[in-house]
Design a protein around this motif. Sequence first.
Motif, PDB file in Angstrom:
ATOM      1  N   PRO A  95       0.673  -1.354   0.006  1.00 40.50           N
ATOM      2  CA  PRO A  95       0.146  -0.019  -0.015  1.00 40.50           C
ATOM      3  C   PRO A  95       0.721   1.246   0.007  1.00 40.50           C
ATOM      4  O   PRO A  95       1.875   1.304   0.395  1.00 40.50           O
ATOM      5  N   GLY A  96       0.295   2.297  -0.693  1.00 38.22           N
ATOM      6  CA  GLY A  96       0.880   3.662  -0.738  1.00 38.22           C
ATOM      7  C   GLY A  96       1.490   3.540  -1.796  1.00 38.22           C
ATOM      8  O   GLY A  96       1.661   2.948  -2.839  1.00 38.22           O
ATOM      9  N   ALA A  97       2.558   4.822  -1.733  1.00 35.03           N
ATOM     10  CA  ALA A  97       3.352   5.146  -3.149  1.00 35.03           C
ATOM     11  C   ALA A  97       4.685   5.371  -2.723  1.00 35.03           C
ATOM     12  O   ALA A  97       4.704   6.234  -1.635  1.00 35.03           O
ATOM     13  N   ALA A  98       5.720   5.391  -3.710  1.00 38.26           N
ATOM     14  CA  ALA A  98       6.985   5.779  -3.172  1.00 38.26           C
ATOM     15  C   ALA A  98       7.005   7.506  -3.218  1.00 38.26           C
ATOM     16  O   ALA A  98       6.303   8.164  -4.145  1.00 38.26           O
ATOM     17  N   ALA A  99       7.678   8.169  -2.115  1.00 39.78           N
ATOM     18  CA  ALA A  99       7.599   9.336  -2.000  1.00 39.78           C
ATOM     19  C   ALA A  99       8.919   9.985  -1.436  1.00 39.78           C
ATOM     20  O   ALA A  99       9.539   9.184  -0.562  1.00 39.78           O
ATOM     21  N   ALA A 100       9.280  11.102  -1.880  1.00 38.50           N
ATOM     22  CA  ALA A 100      10.834  11.585  -1.288  1.00 38.50           C
ATOM     23  C   ALA A 100      10.755  11.735   0.242  1.00 38.50           C
ATOM     24  O   ALA A 100       9.934  12.131   0.688  1.00 38.50           O
ATOM     25  N   GLY A 101      11.900  11.250   0.332  1.00 42.46           N
ATOM     26  CA  GLY A 101      12.200  11.491   1.981  1.00 42.46           C
ATOM     27  C   GLY A 101      11.500  10.316   3.035  1.00 42.46           C
ATOM     28  O   GLY A 101      11.563  10.677   4.253  1.00 42.46           O
ATOM     29  N   GLY A 137       5.506 -18.954  -0.818  1.00 42.23           N
ATOM     30  CA  GLY A 137       6.424 -18.333  -2.029  1.00 42.23           C
ATOM     31  C   GLY A 137       7.336 -17.103  -1.404  1.00 42.23           C
ATOM     32  O   GLY A 137       8.054 -16.547  -2.293  1.00 42.23           O
ATOM     33  N   GLY A 138       7.371 -17.040  -0.109  1.00 44.85           N
ATOM     34  CA  GLY A 138       8.112 -15.969   0.216  1.00 44.85           C
ATOM     35  C   GLY A 138       7.041 -14.576   0.812  1.00 44.85           C
ATOM     36  O   GLY A 138       5.911 -14.904   0.900  1.00 44.85           O
ATOM     37  N   LEU A 139       7.606 -13.625   0.620  1.00 43.13           N
ATOM     38  CA  LEU A 139       6.782 -12.278   1.127  1.00 43.13           C
ATOM     39  C   LEU A 139       6.015 -11.858   0.116  1.00 43.13           C
ATOM     40  O   LEU A 139       6.667 -11.706  -0.956  1.00 43.13           O
ATOM     41  N   SER A 140       4.943 -11.461   0.192  1.00 43.89           N
ATOM     42  CA  SER A 140       3.966 -10.670  -0.628  1.00 43.89           C
ATOM     43  C   SER A 140       2.853  -9.965   0.137  1.00 43.89           C
ATOM     44  O   SER A 140       2.321 -10.395   1.102  1.00 43.89           O
ATOM     45  N   GLY A 141       2.286  -9.016  -0.648  1.00 47.97           N
ATOM     46  CA  GLY A 141       1.085  -8.270   0.022  1.00 47.97           C
ATOM     47  C   GLY A 141       1.354  -7.198   1.194  1.00 47.97           C
ATOM     48  O   GLY A 141       2.478  -7.798   1.872  1.00 47.97           O
ATOM     49  N   GLY A 142       0.794  -6.421   1.428  1.00 50.68           N
ATOM     50  CA  GLY A 142       0.929  -5.925   2.758  1.00 50.68           C
ATOM     51  C   GLY A 142      -0.205  -5.070   3.271  1.00 50.68           C
ATOM     52  O   GLY A 142      -1.197  -4.940   2.405  1.00 50.68           O
ATOM     53  N   THR A 143      -0.339  -4.588   4.438  1.00 50.32           N
ATOM     54  CA  THR A 143      -1.132  -3.872   5.222  1.00 50.32           C
ATOM     55  C   THR A 143      -0.510  -2.691   5.750  1.00 50.32           C
ATOM     56  O   THR A 143       0.370  -2.744   6.517  1.00 50.32           O
ATOM     57  N   ALA A 144      -1.108  -1.630   5.526  1.00 50.56           N
ATOM     58  CA  ALA A 144      -0.455  -0.347   6.035  1.00 50.56           C
ATOM     59  C   ALA A 144      -0.752  -0.431   7.845  1.00 50.56           C
ATOM     60  O   ALA A 144      -1.830  -0.476   7.937  1.00 50.56           O
ATOM     61  N   ILE A 145      -0.162   0.144   8.246  1.00 49.00           N
ATOM     62  CA  ILE A 145      -0.184   0.643   9.825  1.00 49.00           C
ATOM     63  C   ILE A 145       0.357   1.855  10.168  1.00 49.00           C
ATOM     64  O   ILE A 145       1.328   2.179   9.447  1.00 49.00           O
ATOM     65  N   SER A 146      -0.306   2.459  11.223  1.00 51.44           N
ATOM     66  CA  SER A 146       0.220   3.860  11.423  1.00 51.44           C
ATOM     67  C   SER A 146       1.437   3.496  12.487  1.00 51.44           C
ATOM     68  O   SER A 146       1.218   3.662  13.842  1.00 51.44           O
ATOM     69  N   ALA A 147       2.514   3.598  11.999  1.00 49.35           N
ATOM     70  CA  ALA A 147       3.760   3.544  12.859  1.00 49.35           C
ATOM     71  C   ALA A 147       5.009   3.875  12.222  1.00 49.35           C
ATOM     72  O   ALA A 147       4.895   3.739  10.981  1.00 49.35           O
ATOM     73  N   SER A 148       5.785   4.353  12.823  1.00 57.22           N
ATOM     74  CA  SER A 148       7.196   4.827  12.349  1.00 57.22           C
ATOM     75  C   SER A 148       8.177   3.690  12.442  1.00 57.22           C
ATOM     76  O   SER A 148       9.095   3.402  11.786  1.00 57.22           O
ATOM     77  N   SER A 149       7.956   2.881  13.673  1.00 56.00           N
ATOM     78  CA  SER A 149       8.859   1.593  14.186  1.00 56.00           C
ATOM     79  C   SER A 149       8.036   0.539  14.773  1.00 56.00           C
ATOM     80  O   SER A 149       7.058   1.198  15.462  1.00 56.00           O
ATOM     81  N   PRO A 187      -3.340 -13.036  17.734  1.00 55.26           N
ATOM     82  CA  PRO A 187      -2.929 -12.879  16.364  1.00 55.26           C
ATOM     83  C   PRO A 187      -3.407 -11.455  15.632  1.00 55.26           C
ATOM     84  O   PRO A 187      -4.753 -11.042  16.119  1.00 55.26           O
ATOM     85  N   ILE A 188      -2.680 -11.357  14.343  1.00 54.57           N
ATOM     86  CA  ILE A 188      -3.201  -9.942  13.888  1.00 54.57           C
ATOM     87  C   ILE A 188      -3.828 -10.372  12.225  1.00 54.57           C
ATOM     88  O   ILE A 188      -2.989 -11.005  11.832  1.00 54.57           O
ATOM     89  N   SER A 189      -4.813  -9.868  12.118  1.00 63.23           N
ATOM     90  CA  SER A 189      -5.452 -10.446  10.785  1.00 63.23           C
ATOM     91  C   SER A 189      -4.538  -9.840   9.639  1.00 63.23           C
ATOM     92  O   SER A 189      -4.169  -8.653   9.840  1.00 63.23           O
ATOM     93  N   ARG A 190      -4.914 -10.219   8.429  1.00 60.97           N
ATOM     94  CA  ARG A 190      -4.114  -9.551   7.073  1.00 60.97           C
ATOM     95  C   ARG A 190      -4.748  -8.289   6.852  1.00 60.97           C
ATOM     96  O   ARG A 190      -4.485  -7.488   6.060  1.00 60.97           O
ATOM     97  N   GLY A 191      -5.883  -8.002   7.517  1.00 58.56           N
ATOM     98  CA  GLY A 191      -6.781  -6.695   7.247  1.00 58.56           C
ATOM     99  C   GLY A 191      -6.152  -5.786   8.351  1.00 58.56           C
ATOM    100  O   GLY A 191      -6.443  -4.521   8.381  1.00 58.56           O
ATOM    101  N   GLY A 192      -5.216  -6.236   9.228  1.00 58.76           N
ATOM    102  CA  GLY A 192      -4.659  -5.008  10.163  1.00 58.76           C
ATOM    103  C   GLY A 192      -5.368  -5.124  11.356  1.00 58.76           C
ATOM    104  O   GLY A 192      -5.474  -3.988  12.151  1.00 58.76           O
ATOM    105  N   ALA A 193      -6.275  -6.083  11.709  1.00 57.16           N
ATOM    106  CA  ALA A 193      -7.052  -6.061  12.879  1.00 57.16           C
ATOM    107  C   ALA A 193      -6.255  -7.002  14.298  1.00 57.16           C
ATOM    108  O   ALA A 193      -6.238  -8.238  14.091  1.00 57.16           O
TER     109      ALA A 193
END
Length: 460
Positions: A95-101, A137-149, A187-193
């Motif tokens: 999720p998201g798009a590459a952005a400067a910085g 098959g390794g890592l794939s797909g992603g769920t955005a979360i509000s965190a810097s670390s 556990p945390i769901s793939r939906g980020g719950a």
Amino acid sequence: MFSLRSYTRWAAPLAVGLIALGVAPATASATTAAATAPVRDDFNGDGYQDLAVGAPGATVGGQSKAGYATVAYGGPHGLSTTRRTVISRATSGIPGAAAAGQRFGTQLSKGDLNGDGYADLVVGGRGGAVIVWGGSGGLSGGTAISASSTQTGDFDGDGMLDLALFRTAFATGDDPAGTTATVWSGPISRGGAPSATAALDPDHLQYVDVWDGTTGDVDGDGRDDLALHVYCGDGNFCTELYVATDSGLAYQRSAVPDGDGGVALGDLNGDGYDDIAVGFTYDETVQVAYGSAAGVTPPSTWKAFTQDTPGVPGTLETNDRFGAALAIADVTGDHLGDLAVGVPGEALGDLHSAGMVELLHGSRAGLTGTGAQAITQNTSGVPGTAERGDAFGGAVQLLDINGNGYADLAAAAPGENSGDGAVWELRGRPTGIVTDAALVLGGKGLGAPYSKAALGYELR
């Protein structure tokens, strides 16, 4: 899977320097522990530990310092440049798009968050974090979360990994911007719950900036404790400990050495309790505090190690930054943790900040300087040549990437080739770290953006 967990973080002061350059065991039986321990390091379920690498300085999609992370998968012959996944905000399914910085890949954590038997990777940065899901098959797909670390650990002892999320703006001046933190129960769901959430110590964390950390069980109660590397103001970095209790993670003021460098948890003396090693880069010292049934032992029992400690190669000098990065795992197969120490400011002749990694061994009496090793890019069998500013040892990790029971060393030089960065894999053996089958990973060889990428800024 290799049973002795390894932990590593490298110091924020080196991070600050690179940004300035334009990069910005429980007391249960071993059988029971092995049966219930969550997967932490194996993203594709093949039984081998995998290495995650951050490259936050990379240009992605034309966006400067957008950053990425890459995973090199372990196997019977170790790592390779072909078995890998590169993850950025421009990767399909992320999720998201590459952005400067954004500096995606500044901080990494990992472990099986949804209980499917595959480790997941959490990639952090200035633009938020993403959980990237493991699978056959390794890592794939992603769920955005509000965190810097983030940090992963079984903080409640239920056999499922939990996720601590930290959100900070990262102060640019003397005063910390402050951090808000939440613990998500697995556990945390793939939906980020998550299964449940709880705020973490808002009264204290509002006064510090959390950069990174590590987890481990210092009191052997089957619940992970949390050590944090934080900016505490006026140019100083500190180490802080949260111990797992029946009511959650509890801040333990002054319970551990308060260093500014790397922090690592692992069992150095084989007593079943994780010990904590903390770097003091200003003093060129690593202090070790031992775990016990009562928690971290008192300061009178802590031990200090420098390059003047008998058996440790080198000489204590200013600006070496001994202890900037630390990792603990069993390199020699004796069931005792060994400590990898990054010394990225080490000068080799007139090559300032060429860098070094030292390996100190555990013993039944604790960490010792006896038999310690020093490794540089000029060590026979190590690919490449030491150069000024490489900062070899800027990050270190210990993982058994070929499944033979000996932890192997990953050592990064984020300043390699004027900031492109590179990571070396060196094998563990009963004698320590050896250079046969040594491998160097660079961004170009991984098929990833490489110019000024600072590959190896973070290792997991």
